[in-house]
Design a protein around this motif. Structure first.
Motif, short mmCIF file in Angstrom:
data_model
loop_
_atom_site.label_atom_id
_atom_site.label_comp_id
_atom_site.label_asym_id
_atom_site.label_seq_id
_atom_site.Cartn_x
_atom_site.Cartn_y
_atom_site.Cartn_z
N MET A 137 1.82 -31.31 -11.37
CA MET A 137 3.12 -31.99 -11.32
C MET A 137 3.47 -32.54 -12.69
O MET A 137 2.58 -32.87 -13.48
CB MET A 137 3.06 -33.14 -10.30
CG MET A 137 2.86 -32.68 -8.86
SD MET A 137 3.07 -34.02 -7.66
CE MET A 137 1.67 -35.04 -8.06
N ASP A 138 4.79 -32.70 -12.97
CA ASP A 138 5.20 -33.29 -14.24
C ASP A 138 5.36 -34.80 -14.07
O ASP A 138 5.14 -35.37 -12.99
CB ASP A 138 6.48 -32.63 -14.77
CG ASP A 138 7.68 -32.84 -13.85
OD1 ASP A 138 7.65 -33.79 -13.03
OD2 ASP A 138 8.64 -32.08 -13.96
N ILE A 139 5.75 -35.47 -15.16
CA ILE A 139 5.75 -36.93 -15.15
C ILE A 139 6.74 -37.51 -14.15
O ILE A 139 6.47 -38.56 -13.54
CB ILE A 139 6.02 -37.47 -16.58
CG1 ILE A 139 5.76 -38.98 -16.63
CG2 ILE A 139 7.44 -37.14 -17.04
CD1 ILE A 139 5.75 -39.54 -18.03
N SER A 140 7.88 -36.85 -13.94
CA SER A 140 8.86 -37.38 -12.99
C SER A 140 8.28 -37.41 -11.58
O SER A 140 8.43 -38.39 -10.85
CB SER A 140 10.14 -36.54 -13.03
OG SER A 140 9.87 -35.20 -12.64
N GLN A 141 7.61 -36.34 -11.19
CA GLN A 141 6.99 -36.28 -9.87
C GLN A 141 5.83 -37.27 -9.75
O GLN A 141 5.62 -37.88 -8.71
CB GLN A 141 6.51 -34.86 -9.58
CG GLN A 141 7.62 -33.83 -9.50
CD GLN A 141 7.09 -32.41 -9.46
OE1 GLN A 141 6.33 -32.00 -10.34
NE2 GLN A 141 7.46 -31.67 -8.45
N THR A 199 17.86 -48.36 -12.19
CA THR A 199 18.48 -47.07 -12.49
C THR A 199 17.65 -46.27 -13.50
O THR A 199 17.68 -45.03 -13.50
CB THR A 199 19.90 -47.27 -13.04
OG1 THR A 199 19.86 -48.18 -14.16
CG2 THR A 199 20.83 -47.81 -11.97
N ALA A 200 16.89 -46.96 -14.36
CA ALA A 200 16.02 -46.27 -15.33
C ALA A 200 14.89 -45.56 -14.60
O ALA A 200 14.56 -44.41 -14.89
CB ALA A 200 15.47 -47.26 -16.34
N VAL A 201 14.28 -46.28 -13.63
CA VAL A 201 13.20 -45.66 -12.84
C VAL A 201 13.73 -44.47 -12.06
O VAL A 201 13.09 -43.42 -11.97
CB VAL A 201 12.57 -46.70 -11.89
CG1 VAL A 201 11.52 -46.04 -11.00
CG2 VAL A 201 11.97 -47.86 -12.68
N SER A 216 14.00 -38.60 -11.23
CA SER A 216 14.85 -37.42 -11.01
C SER A 216 14.72 -36.40 -12.14
O SER A 216 15.19 -35.27 -12.03
CB SER A 216 16.31 -37.84 -10.88
OG SER A 216 16.80 -38.37 -12.11
N GLY A 217 14.09 -36.83 -13.24
CA GLY A 217 13.94 -35.93 -14.39
C GLY A 217 15.11 -35.96 -15.34
O GLY A 217 15.14 -35.19 -16.29
N ARG A 218 16.09 -36.88 -15.10
CA ARG A 218 17.24 -36.96 -15.98
C ARG A 218 16.86 -37.54 -17.34
O ARG A 218 17.42 -37.16 -18.36
CB ARG A 218 18.35 -37.79 -15.34
CG ARG A 218 18.95 -37.20 -14.08
CD ARG A 218 20.26 -37.89 -13.69
NE ARG A 218 20.12 -39.33 -13.58
CZ ARG A 218 19.74 -39.96 -12.47
NH1 ARG A 218 19.42 -39.26 -11.39
NH2 ARG A 218 19.65 -41.28 -12.45
N ASN A 219 15.94 -38.48 -17.33
CA ASN A 219 15.45 -39.11 -18.56
C ASN A 219 13.93 -39.18 -18.53
O ASN A 219 13.31 -39.04 -17.46
CB ASN A 219 16.03 -40.52 -18.74
CG ASN A 219 17.51 -40.51 -19.06
OD1 ASN A 219 17.99 -39.64 -19.78
ND2 ASN A 219 18.24 -41.48 -18.51
N LYS A 220 13.35 -39.44 -19.70
CA LYS A 220 11.91 -39.63 -19.79
C LYS A 220 11.61 -41.03 -20.31
O LYS A 220 12.29 -41.51 -21.22
CB LYS A 220 11.29 -38.59 -20.71
CG LYS A 220 11.30 -37.17 -20.15
CD LYS A 220 10.75 -36.17 -21.16
CE LYS A 220 9.32 -36.52 -21.54
NZ LYS A 220 8.77 -35.53 -22.50
#
Length: 225
Positions: A1-5, A30-32, A37-41
């Protein structure tokens, strides 16, 4: 899995809502949500904080996510000796990359196959020049090889399996034989008991083939593998 997941997985494992985690990290909920969601890191300092909150290693949290720029913030926080170790490791990886060894593929053995023998309803054994067929396994001492055609000898001999044969006219009870039965070639088990002599299929949906005056039979050989 990637960091968002991973953020979402470990957050839920700890029983936190997005709002709970946001408060611990001193960021907006909203940052979390954007991270999950993978929109930001998240920045590296927040990654470190989350790893501590979740009681896991940073590598577990980062997962499969990796970009070239990800290493810079981590590298900059290392002391001089650790930076040197990273540099030496990177040089070693580059040397390995530039000197990739390509090993030649293993040459496959080839077997001379004289047509097919039936594990079904009859087959004509070829008298023509044999075909060369690739074979991955160990080749035993044999006189000729044939391909099984059909399923009557499963599970011992599968359809399209290559089998190896020793030429002989002498057959013992229970041996697998290559036989010409009424002018068609078969692989069968030779049986002799109180019920007489017969050629037997291992697959019970096929009937035994009686050996008597009503049928012509000649033996080509016995199966060695």
């Amino acid at each position: 899995m990637d960091i968002s997941q991973n953020i979402k997985f470990y957050r839920k494992q700890k029983g936190y809502t997005q709002v709970d985690l946001a408060k611990l990290l001193n960021v907006k909920a909203t940052a979390v949500s954007a991270w999950e969601s993978g929109r930001n890191k998240p920045l590296m300092d927040k990654v470190t904080m989350m790893a501590n909150i979740f009681s896991i290693n940073i590598s577990q949290l980062v997962g499969d996510t990796f970009e070239v720029n990800d290493i810079t913030p981590v590298y900059n926080k290392l002391d001089t000796n650790r930076k040197k170790n990273v540099y030496l490791y990177a040089v070693n990886q580059l040397d390995e990359q530039n000197n990739i060894l390509v090993f030649p593929s293993k040459t496959k053995n080839q077997v001379s196959v004289y047509g097919a023998v039936s594990a079904g309803n009859g087959e004509y054994l070829s008298d023509n020049k044999p075909d060369l067929v690739d074979y991955d396994g160990e080749i035993p001492i044999h006189d000729f090889a044939v391909i099984v055609n059909g399923d009557s000898m499963e599970p011992t001999f599968a359809d399209k399996q290559i089998i190896f044969v020793k030429k002989t006219k002498e057959v013992r009870n229970g041996q697998f034989v290559i036989a010409d039965y009424d002018h068609q070639a078969y692989v069968k088990k030779f049986m002799r008991d109180e019920n007489g002599c017969r050629l037997v299929s291992l697959n019970k949906k096929y009937n035994d083939m009686p050996i008597n005056d009503e049928h012509e039979l000649s033996i080509f050989g016995v199966v060695v593998l």
